[in-house]
Design an enzyme around this catalytic site. Structure first.
Site, PDB file in Angstrom:
ATOM      1  CB  SER A 184      -0.896   0.010   1.249  1.00 52.54           C
ATOM      2  OG  SER A 184      -0.093  -0.041   2.415  1.00 52.54           O
ATOM      3  CG  ASN A 204      -2.830  -4.507  13.855  1.00 49.25           C
ATOM      4  OD1 ASN A 204      -2.330  -4.444  12.730  1.00 49.25           O
ATOM      5  ND2 ASN A 204      -3.172  -5.654  14.421  1.00 49.25           N
ATOM      6  CB  THR A 241     -41.461  26.109  -5.134  1.00 52.33           C
ATOM      7  OG1 THR A 241     -42.639  26.508  -5.816  1.00 52.33           O
ATOM      8  CG2 THR A 241     -41.217  27.040  -3.955  1.00 52.33           C
ATOM      9  CG  HIS A 242     -42.741  22.594  -7.732  1.00 57.97           C
ATOM     10  ND1 HIS A 242     -42.997  21.290  -7.385  1.00 57.97           N
ATOM     11  CD2 HIS A 242     -43.343  23.357  -6.784  1.00 57.97           C
ATOM     12  CE1 HIS A 242     -43.740  21.263  -6.287  1.00 57.97           C
ATOM     13  NE2 HIS A 242     -43.953  22.506  -5.891  1.00 57.97           N
ATOM     14  CB  SER A 248     -16.789  25.051 -27.333  1.00 54.27           C
ATOM     15  OG  SER A 248     -16.878  24.191 -28.448  1.00 54.27           O
ATOM     16  CE  LYS A 302     -21.658  26.213 -25.213  1.00 52.47           C
ATOM     17  NZ  LYS A 302     -21.671  24.779 -25.512  1.00 52.47           N
ATOM     18  CG  ASN A 315     -18.813  25.604 -22.394  1.00 52.85           C
ATOM     19  OD1 ASN A 315     -19.866  26.096 -22.799  1.00 52.85           O
ATOM     20  ND2 ASN A 315     -18.019  24.879 -23.158  1.00 52.85           N
ATOM     21  CD  GLU A 352     -20.589  22.252 -17.328  1.00 52.32           C
ATOM     22  OE1 GLU A 352     -21.264  21.511 -18.038  1.00 52.32           O
ATOM     23  OE2 GLU A 352     -19.673  22.968 -17.767  1.00 52.32           O
ATOM     24  CE1 TYR A 389      -5.441  -3.082  10.115  1.00 51.67           C
ATOM     25  CE2 TYR A 389      -4.571  -5.286   9.746  1.00 51.67           C
ATOM     26  CZ  TYR A 389      -4.755  -3.990   9.324  1.00 51.67           C
ATOM     27  OH  TYR A 389      -4.264  -3.592   8.107  1.00 51.67           O
ATOM     28  CD  GLN A 417      -2.561  -2.398   2.942  1.00 57.23           C
ATOM     29  OE1 GLN A 417      -1.837  -2.701   3.873  1.00 57.23           O
ATOM     30  NE2 GLN A 417      -2.401  -2.897   1.733  1.00 57.23           N
ATOM     31  CE  LYS A 451      -3.704   3.336   5.907  1.00 58.28           C
ATOM     32  NZ  LYS A 451      -4.464   2.049   5.786  1.00 58.28           N
TER      33      LYS A 451
HETATM   34  N1  ARG Z   1      -0.737  -1.199   5.997  1.00 56.34           N
HETATM   35  C1  ARG Z   1      -1.590  -1.653   7.027  1.00 56.34           C
HETATM   36  C2  ARG Z   1      -2.917  -0.897   6.991  1.00 56.34           C
HETATM   37  O1  ARG Z   1      -2.973   0.107   6.414  1.00 56.34           O
HETATM   38  C3  ARG Z   1      -0.941  -1.429   8.356  1.00 56.34           C
HETATM   39  C4  ARG Z   1      -1.349  -2.400   9.386  1.00 56.34           C
HETATM   40  C5  ARG Z   1      -0.869  -3.742   9.023  1.00 56.34           C
HETATM   41  N2  ARG Z   1      -1.131  -4.675  10.056  1.00 56.34           N
HETATM   42  C6  ARG Z   1      -1.021  -5.998   9.857  1.00 56.34           C
HETATM   43  N3  ARG Z   1      -1.300  -6.741  10.869  1.00 56.34           N
HETATM   44  N4  ARG Z   1      -0.698  -6.492   8.707  1.00 56.34           N
HETATM   45  O2  ARG Z   1      -3.887  -1.330   7.538  1.00 56.34           O
END
Ligand code: ARG
Length: 467
Positions: free
Chosen positions: A24, A111, A156-157, A278, A284, A286, A291, A318, A323, A326
């Site tokens: 990640s 965690n 309204t409407h 455009s 145009k 825009n 938008e 956990y 993960q 994010k």
């Molecule tokens: N990259 C993990 C997350 O965002 C961190 C925690 C990982 N913990 C584990 N027990 N593998 O959740």
């Protein structure tokens, strides 16, 4: 040194495809400042609780600061092999401080570490959003003050209904963005809880001092239950719900700006700097900015739905699924802050076509309710007055005349309660200023609302900049 902190138990190397799949780092590297700040606080706490020595803590902190500089300077090397930002930083620490680096993770797990990082991040972002919204609210108040004389049809409407002050319309958005602000402020109380010390899920055997870590990181509260600490993502969902609702408000506002800038309405003109052309139609201009704001709303709703779905079946505590929280959060934060910023720039550049707005008020029988009220004031029950004015409107439609364009004689055929004073009673100004019920569109009411809002938002901005 083994690259992965959990290598010990494994006989085989991780498959490269698994490394790529589980990594990640591309996403969570943007948490590096928070991760380092959390680790520094953790080191200080470990030393104070005599779990590591002061020298060890200082050396770890030195190393962490070096890594901060490397990442900041762009010289830090990221790789899928090290999964996430936590492992990258810990691994790199060995290069700077040697074997003592292996003590950083005492009494901690990724965690509780990741729960801390995301809370620190969302705390900052909530404050940034609250601050941005305060500026936007201030701009709305200023715009409302400048345009206090401008009248437009209220709808309204999407049918012309009754005249209102343009300022009143703008202040409706002030109310929405103020509610959004309060939602982010309330959410902040639940974000601002320190989870570190929960370790993997059950707490730790070391004599840690969680309150001290919390005070170093400026958290007013520590979490109560270690299992909840590592598995709670409610605060993210609340944040995304607040962000979604805020985007609903931006989207509605944007829809109005798009409509108002069309040739059909011509109520406003966006400045050239905030419009695009455009590639084929030379005439145009825009309204791409509103938008796109309207269009980006879906991304934020998507983030909320992602998080709700992500969390709904997870057993305690956990799970790696988490993960996946994010990317939607970062996307929602970036989208919302970009929309706030562009609105802050765009709104003051809008040209208000007072003439077109007023012209729109004079057609479409916008004074029909007031004519009914006129009859009610002279003794006619409201339902009867409604029917009577309905007939007058129908007559006006047949003769292509507005109510105020009919002669007194013609009007009196509908009720002999009507007199010459009807004409002065049905002017737009009268219609606006008679609406004095609290929260209504009379100039006095709206001016007072603007003054109250100005005081409020100015105080909020001052208290945020003083901090
Ligand atoms: N990259 C993990 C997350 O965002 C961190 C925690 C990982 N913990 C584990 N027990 N593998 O959740």
């Amino acid at each position: 040194m083994a690259e992965k902190p959990w290598d010990g138990r494994f006989a085989e190397k991780t498959d490269a495809a698994v490394e790529a799949f589980t990594s990640s780092i591309d996403i969570d590297k943007r948490l590096y400042q928070y991760d380092i700040n959390g680790s520094i606080a953790h080191c200080k706490m470990l030393a104070r609780a005599s779990i590591i020595t002061d020298e060890e803590s200082e050396s770890l902190i030195d190393g962490l600061e070096k890594i901060r500089e490397e990442i900041h300077a762009g010289s830090f090397e990221f790789s899928d092999r090290l999964e996430d930002i936590h492992m990258h930083i810990e691994n790199r620490l060995a290069v700077h401080v040697g074997s003592v680096s292996r003590k950083l993770h005492t009494a901690r797990s990724r965690n509780d570490q990741v729960a801390l990082d995301i809370r620190l991040y969302l705390r900052d972002m909530s404050r940034k959003i609250i601050y941005g919204l305060a500026h936007l609210r201030k701009i709305l108040v200023e715009m409302a003050g400048r345009n206090i004389d401008v009248v437009l049809p209220g709808y309204t409407h999407l049918q012309r209904a009754q005249p209102v002050l343009f300022s009143h319309h703008l202040m409706a958005y002030y109310e929405m963005f103020t509610r959004d602000t309060r939602r982010f402020e309330e959410g902040l109380q639940r974000i601002n809880v320190m989870p570190l010390g929960a370790a993997a899920l059950a707490g730790t055997t070391y004599p840690i001092d969680r309150a001290y870590t919390a005070s170093l990181l400026d958290f007013p509260k520590i979490s109560e239950n270690s299992m909840d600490s590592v598995s709670d993502r409610d605060f993210i969902i609340e944040f995304l719900a607040a962000a979604s609702l805020c985007m609903v408000h931006f989207s509605r506002f944007s829809e109005e700006l798009v409509l108002w800038s069309s040739s059909e309405f011509k109520f406003i003109e966006l400045s050239d700097a905030f419009s695009t052309g455009s590639s084929i139609m030379p005439q145009k201009k825009n309204p791409d900015v509103p938008e796109l704001v309207r269009g980006k709303t879906g991304r934020v709703f998507g983030s909320l739905i992602s998080l709700l779905t992500l969390m709904k079946s997870l057993p305690l505590a956990y799970n790696r699924d988490m993960q996946e929280d994010k990317s939607p959060v970062f996307d929602a934060v970036e989208t919302l802050t970009a929309c706030i910023d562009i609105y802050i720039r765009m709104l003051p550049n809008i040209k208000v076509n007072q003439f077109e707005m007023e012209a729109a008020v004079s057609t479409g029988f916008l004074n029909a309710t007031d004519m009914a009220d006129y009859l009610v004031c002279r003794g006619m029950p409201f339902r009867e007055a409604h029917a009577c004015v309905g007939k007058a409107v129908s007559y006006g439609l047949d003769h292509k005349k507005e109510l105020h364009e009919l002669s007194l004689d013609a009007l009196r055929t509908f009720s002999d309660l009507i007199n010459e004073d009807i004409f002065s009673e049905l002017t737009t100004r009268q219609m606006i200023d008679r609406r004095q019920s609290y929260g209504g569109t009379s100039t006095d009411n709206v001016s007072a609302a603007i003054a109250r809002a100005d005081k409020q938002v100015t105080r909020e901005i001052k208290s945020m900049t003083d901090q």
